[in-house]
Design a protein around this motif. Structure first.
Motif, PDB file in Angstrom:
ATOM      1  N   ALA A 199      12.678   3.889  -5.849  1.00  0.00           N
ATOM      2  CA  ALA A 199      12.520   4.034  -3.975  1.00  0.00           C
ATOM      3  C   ALA A 199      10.933   4.413  -3.873  1.00  0.00           C
ATOM      4  O   ALA A 199      10.271   4.716  -4.071  1.00  0.00           O
ATOM      5  CB  ALA A 199      14.296   5.545  -4.367  1.00  0.00           C
ATOM      6  N   ALA A 200      11.447   4.756  -2.515  1.00  0.00           N
ATOM      7  CA  ALA A 200      10.153   4.811  -1.632  1.00  0.00           C
ATOM      8  C   ALA A 200      10.662   5.324  -0.560  1.00  0.00           C
ATOM      9  O   ALA A 200      11.720   5.561   0.219  1.00  0.00           O
ATOM     10  CB  ALA A 200       9.505   3.369  -1.779  1.00  0.00           C
ATOM     11  N   THR A 215      14.212   4.761   1.161  1.00  0.00           N
ATOM     12  CA  THR A 215      14.701   3.679   0.428  1.00  0.00           C
ATOM     13  C   THR A 215      14.570   3.019  -0.700  1.00  0.00           C
ATOM     14  O   THR A 215      13.730   3.227  -1.597  1.00  0.00           O
ATOM     15  CB  THR A 215      13.059   2.424   1.146  1.00  0.00           C
ATOM     16  OG1 THR A 215      13.297   2.568   2.614  1.00  0.00           O
ATOM     17  CG2 THR A 215      14.148   1.198   1.199  1.00  0.00           C
ATOM     18  N   ALA A 216      15.576   2.371  -1.179  1.00  0.00           N
ATOM     19  CA  ALA A 216      15.887   2.218  -2.601  1.00  0.00           C
ATOM     20  C   ALA A 216      16.060   1.134  -3.506  1.00  0.00           C
ATOM     21  O   ALA A 216      17.429   0.171  -1.994  1.00  0.00           O
ATOM     22  CB  ALA A 216      16.693   3.858  -3.437  1.00  0.00           C
ATOM     23  N   ASN A 232      19.622   0.063  -0.844  1.00  0.00           N
ATOM     24  CA  ASN A 232      20.030   1.507   0.252  1.00  0.00           C
ATOM     25  C   ASN A 232      18.601   1.668   1.275  1.00  0.00           C
ATOM     26  O   ASN A 232      17.403   1.738   0.923  1.00  0.00           O
ATOM     27  CB  ASN A 232      19.986   2.850  -0.079  1.00  0.00           C
ATOM     28  CG  ASN A 232      21.556   3.007  -0.570  1.00  0.00           C
ATOM     29  OD1 ASN A 232      22.054   4.094  -1.112  1.00  0.00           O
ATOM     30  ND2 ASN A 232      22.536   2.062  -0.569  1.00  0.00           N
ATOM     31  N   SER A 233      18.957   1.786   2.699  1.00  0.00           N
ATOM     32  CA  SER A 233      17.835   2.420   3.391  1.00  0.00           C
ATOM     33  C   SER A 233      18.882   3.082   4.982  1.00  0.00           C
ATOM     34  O   SER A 233      19.527   2.805   4.806  1.00  0.00           O
ATOM     35  CB  SER A 233      17.298   1.059   4.661  1.00  0.00           C
ATOM     36  OG  SER A 233      16.277   1.941   5.813  1.00  0.00           O
TER      37      SER A 233
ATOM     38  N   HIS B 149      10.655  -3.573   3.848  1.00  0.00           N
ATOM     39  CA  HIS B 149      10.833  -2.527   3.507  1.00  0.00           C
ATOM     40  C   HIS B 149      11.292  -3.263   2.035  1.00  0.00           C
ATOM     41  O   HIS B 149      10.767  -2.437   1.036  1.00  0.00           O
ATOM     42  CB  HIS B 149      11.678  -1.979   4.285  1.00  0.00           C
ATOM     43  CG  HIS B 149      10.921  -0.890   5.143  1.00  0.00           C
ATOM     44  ND1 HIS B 149      11.908   0.460   5.738  1.00  0.00           N
ATOM     45  CD2 HIS B 149       9.892  -0.521   5.594  1.00  0.00           C
ATOM     46  CE1 HIS B 149      10.811   0.836   7.024  1.00  0.00           C
ATOM     47  NE2 HIS B 149      10.017  -0.064   6.498  1.00  0.00           N
ATOM     48  N   ILE B 150      12.359  -4.388   2.023  1.00  0.00           N
ATOM     49  CA  ILE B 150      13.211  -4.538   1.238  1.00  0.00           C
ATOM     50  C   ILE B 150      12.777  -6.067   1.195  1.00  0.00           C
ATOM     51  O   ILE B 150      12.777  -6.410   2.242  1.00  0.00           O
ATOM     52  CB  ILE B 150      14.542  -4.200   1.288  1.00  0.00           C
ATOM     53  CG1 ILE B 150      14.363  -2.696   0.967  1.00  0.00           C
ATOM     54  CG2 ILE B 150      15.143  -4.498   0.480  1.00  0.00           C
ATOM     55  CD1 ILE B 150      15.897  -1.984   1.445  1.00  0.00           C
ATOM     56  N   LYS B 221       8.075  -3.926  -7.348  1.00  0.00           N
ATOM     57  CA  LYS B 221       7.103  -3.367  -6.200  1.00  0.00           C
ATOM     58  C   LYS B 221       5.501  -3.688  -5.671  1.00  0.00           C
ATOM     59  O   LYS B 221       5.396  -4.303  -6.813  1.00  0.00           O
ATOM     60  CB  LYS B 221       7.006  -1.707  -6.299  1.00  0.00           C
ATOM     61  CG  LYS B 221       8.476  -1.050  -7.258  1.00  0.00           C
ATOM     62  CD  LYS B 221       8.054   0.902  -8.127  1.00  0.00           C
ATOM     63  CE  LYS B 221       8.345   1.126  -8.353  1.00  0.00           C
ATOM     64  NZ  LYS B 221       8.455   2.544  -9.255  1.00  0.00           N
ATOM     65  N   GLY B 225       3.679  -1.640  -0.709  1.00  0.00           N
ATOM     66  CA  GLY B 225       4.602  -0.304  -0.723  1.00  0.00           C
ATOM     67  C   GLY B 225       6.267  -0.508  -0.501  1.00  0.00           C
ATOM     68  O   GLY B 225       7.283   0.160  -0.860  1.00  0.00           O
ATOM     69  N   LEU B 227       9.930  -2.794  -1.014  1.00  0.00           N
ATOM     70  CA  LEU B 227      10.377  -2.803  -3.106  1.00  0.00           C
ATOM     71  C   LEU B 227      11.130  -3.841  -2.816  1.00  0.00           C
ATOM     72  O   LEU B 227      11.102  -4.620  -1.602  1.00  0.00           O
ATOM     73  CB  LEU B 227      11.378  -2.065  -3.022  1.00  0.00           C
ATOM     74  CG  LEU B 227      11.104  -0.564  -2.469  1.00  0.00           C
ATOM     75  CD1 LEU B 227      12.486   0.954  -2.607  1.00  0.00           C
ATOM     76  CD2 LEU B 227       9.879   0.243  -3.735  1.00  0.00           C
ATOM     77  N   PHE B 247      13.580  -7.203   4.829  1.00  0.00           N
ATOM     78  CA  PHE B 247      14.982  -6.274   5.780  1.00  0.00           C
ATOM     79  C   PHE B 247      13.085  -5.542   6.079  1.00  0.00           C
ATOM     80  O   PHE B 247      12.613  -5.114   5.715  1.00  0.00           O
ATOM     81  CB  PHE B 247      15.508  -5.283   4.577  1.00  0.00           C
ATOM     82  CG  PHE B 247      16.077  -3.907   5.369  1.00  0.00           C
ATOM     83  CD1 PHE B 247      16.446  -3.867   6.554  1.00  0.00           C
ATOM     84  CD2 PHE B 247      15.590  -2.860   5.526  1.00  0.00           C
ATOM     85  CE1 PHE B 247      17.197  -2.987   7.286  1.00  0.00           C
ATOM     86  CE2 PHE B 247      15.574  -1.232   5.656  1.00  0.00           C
ATOM     87  CZ  PHE B 247      16.278  -1.628   7.506  1.00  0.00           C
TER      88      PHE B 247
END
Lengths: 336, 336, 336, 336
Positions: A199-200, A215-216, A232-233, B149-150, B221, B225, B227, B247
């Motif tokens: 997560a972050a 975010t995970a 998840n975000s 982010h993802i 990771k 930053g 994921l 995303f």
């Protein structure tokens, strides 16, 4: 004319009121006889409009009413366990908004009271009643994809909650991903055995300062051998993103988001479709009704509720393991 | 009329021959002057049909031909490093099918030789040249989704390779997911810093007996930053499943599979569309041509190849970390 | 090594050159031995680059070459009939770009010459070889939708041709919708018996001043009882719109447009996909190759060409009826 | 608490009862005070369940009730005009199921009575209130596609009605396509000026024997210059097919069918999605509620109903022209 099933409501905040209005509009065989809320004063007009006879400050007034057969608990999470225990002792059937509690002891006490009293108990995991997810589950149960190998769940909110809420929410795994933990169990029909959480804080540093992540990605292992992953975000700018994909030995099922309309505009800028329905009240509008229908049906027909006490407990266990995994940087087995 | 770029081919198995035919059909400014293969005898007719002047058993014959400016290496992985070194020393520009090698020392020796000789070097990560994935990368670079982010990558084969192949393949992480490790770096433009691998044998027990897994979910990771998560299966009954989703703070890009046709049949049984293109030769048909075009262009224009030696090295490092993670049941940092 | 099939090209404008380059890149068993064009001087470098031995101003030079077995005619429409007659008399197999001619007498003379000579003759209705439309036809032939009841064809260009072209084009029904008339016959495997044309000038008044229309809806009746409708526009701002829908007693098949990539961006503005491939060179890139493959195959295997002289004639008859319908404001039967 | 708007219902067959139940569930500010139906006896239990005070055999009892402000007419078409006239004279606002009548004189008498009385009058063209079609209309009004050039409407039922119904239905143009005539006017915001009807009996010979057609393509011309086409079939085996496409100078809007779920199964047989929602009760469930909401709102706010008397008249004129066109085999202008 059959007599109506009389129910009481405990907690009439935004979500509680939505449920009450759903009952009044959709279940002619159910009567909301009483509502209890600590801000009872503010609910008088609303209740009269809906032909609700009583508005109490003290929920125990409802427990004392012998005509009321069932209680629906929409009060704050920290009150759930106590109310469940008292309601069970009063012999009322119980619908309780998720989560039951964040404290394992309190959950067990509540579930024990329910079992001892032999009342019906359903937890509010509404997404199980979503037309899309239910269809996926049904198709899996029918063997359409054979053995499940991989489950993927995406759940992203359109915007983060207020920081004050974040602080008391129990954290992303308890507040948000708990629905996905339940969905993972529901779709696979199997228990989660191990969790690895990654997560972050990428959406808003304030969320990090509040001690949470936004975010995970969480990896799951299931008792039946399947693997799973949830992402998840807290902020998807295009709206509520709620999708699942289940891959198995005979095929793969995906669901995409529900959209307000199927209109598609082809123009110089591209081919433009609707964004997903904005947030949970729009996306799960019918699911909220369906979960109550299921609850009322199991009272009327004296059958088992489709979401049990164990279904309320397990996601908490998974969430605790996820928190531990994140803190310790390693996969964590679920302890039961 | 400009003089043609003369190239030599080392290794003309199934993939090698596909590349050669692609060159002959698509690049009129390139001449395949010679092919070397240990089964040279069997290639004579094929080579004549394609107007290829020389077919050698010994690749060193190609190295000795001063007219040949560039080499394309499609021989078995264990021969790559040695051939790269000799080719570099012979001053030839080099295209090498992935992976360079599974041994870090040999990779470094090969890359050192390339650097010392100052020749061009491109690794065959063909998926970077797929129209869909390239578009995703371009949109990300243009800022269409803000900060990443993802990243989610799905890669599933229509059927597992023969067990004999599995045994010598280096395992799922090196043989299959290596493409996805490369894709993850390509899409995010960032290095992977940590890996957690979760895997199982769900498709075929024989794969497990051969010491490999056939289903895997790997969490990543990134240095920036972000994921990431990759899921692989050796067997998707509906065909080659190759999708990505990225995303970010300003949006989300997804790509779905390419299909043979857009025909959709609505009938009593449902609304039925085409399955994805069956496997890599169909799905990446154009990408294989595009990657060679990029290689020839960088020779002709004296520019940097778009897939560098480091791009060849990094996925190996990630694969090694994934193997270690799986063996030790914990996340593993990438060591450089 | 088998001897190559030697062919000659008559007419090397933009489309003709595209075809020639397709042959050179894709058919190693075919040699373009000669090209004839009134602007032969300008083609010398291009032809040399492609290893074409002869470039003539006078196409009769090609007819006189006994090595050349087949001719591909890409010259202007008004020259087609005469060249077909001479080519047939010279015993050459013939591929002719659509339309054969706008004059029924000349078409019949050309087809008579072909029949008398017993040479092969294929008309360039390339869309029959499009992967999507071919799949629809195949599914219909396989009985997937039972009896055909309704055919709907949409064909819209991304931009109108120059007004000068419009003036000499034969009008929208002959220049543009002729492809759709062919498609209608191809999909239903039935002849058109009656046409009603409805049209307007909505895109550009200059097109109206040039005596043409730019927007049209044409209703068809078929010998097998089915009904059809075609809509055309000279200007779809989102690009080339080429779709069909066939509805029958057991189902419905639709095809949507081909797109450059499957990338979809979800962002604040909406969910945005690619526009269709821009125009015919992109959309029908492979179909142009497939139609030539079919032609060469029927020469090599001595089989019937898949698009016959009658297939060249019928759409002209339908177009004439459409023009008459528009002029007289009433449905018109096809006269044969 | 505001006083409720009291309404009366005339005609409580299947559709009428659906509307009544929609009112009771969705409009707490509206009270269904009385229902009139020739089979009143059979409605007693149903009415009591819904707290409806009066059930009459004679609708005039409702007209005499001064508390009832508005009437909703769901009786058989041949009774509409007479009831409208009497209701208007009684000063009641009126919602009338489509069509008003098939006889122009009776329509005009009814509309004249409405106008003279100054009561509100809304016709039940429910599809205007469908989320998809309303969005298309809104986007057109906002100028998203510039000037409208082409309108295409597809409307296919999942199965034909009983032959007895067919005989008294007024025929396909009045019974089925009338909705599409309304939709065409609604989407273009322009009147239809000319119609050409093409039709056949392809679904069931019995429909032909009953004097009707079951498959039709109708071409429209609009006052604003646009062209349109509607296709209808009485039997689409995959379910209710309800789509529109509007093409204009700046783009094109399409809507696809609503589906029960977004679940997609990829398996050996293909990629399989849900069929459309089965028929009108499912597809237009919300539209039926929205049209009543609009009616009640215009009473409460004293505004103009969104579907006027003219909106009730025009589709009849178009349907008459379509019948004449079919009978005479030529395009027919709309006479007003």
């Amino acid at each position: 004319m059959k007599e109506k099933l009389k129910v009481g409501i405990i907690g009439a905040g935004r979500i509680g009121r939505m449920h009450v209005e759903n009952i009044v509009s959709n279940f002619r065989s159910v009567e909301v006889k009483a509502v209890a809320d600590i801000f009872a004063d503010k609910l008088v007009d609303w209740a009269r409009e809906l032909d609700i006879k009583h508005v109490y400050k003290d929920y125990r007034k409802i427990l004392e009413d012998p005509e009321i057969k069932a209680l629906l608990i929409f009060s704050s999470t920290d009150t759930h366990a106590q109310i469940i225990i008292e309601s069970a002792e009063a012999g009322k059937d119980i619908f309780c908004e998720k989560p039951i509690d964040f404290d394992l002891n309190k959950i067990h006490q509540a579930l024990d009271a329910v079992e001892k009293a032999g009342v019906k108990f359903q937890v509010g995991f509404n997404r199980r009643f979503d037309h899309n997810f239910k269809k996926v589950r049904d198709m899996i149960q029918e063997g359409k994809i054979g053995d499940v190998h991989i489950v993927k769940i995406t759940s992203r909110d359109p915007e983060p909650p207020p920081i004050e809420y974040v602080k008391s929410s129990g954290g992303l795994f308890f507040d948000m991903m708990i629905h996905d933990f339940d969905m993972a169990r529901y779709l696979t029909n199997s228990e989660v055995t191990e969790v690895y959480a990654s997560a972050a804080v990428l959406v808003d540093p304030a969320i990090g300062e509040a001690g949470d992540v936004d975010t995970a990605i969480v990896t799951l292992k299931f008792a039946n051998g399947a693997l799973g992953v949830i992402d998840n975000s807290r902020k998807a700018v295009y709206g509520y993103d709620q999708r699942v994909e289940v891959f198995g030995s005979k095929g793969c099922i995906t669901v995409s988001n529900d959209v307000p309309t199927t209109a598609v505009l082809s123009c110089v800028e591209g081919v433009i479709s609707d964004k997903p329905k904005y947030f949970f009240p729009e996306r799960y509008k019918d699911a909220y009704i369906e979960e109550l229908k299921a609850f009322f049906d199991c009272i009327i027909n004296d059958t088992e509720p489709p979401v049990t006490g164990r279904d309320g407990l397990e996601p908490i266990l998974i969430g605790m393991a996820a928190n531990k995994s994140l803190a310790e940087g390693r996969p964590v087995k679920i302890e039961r």
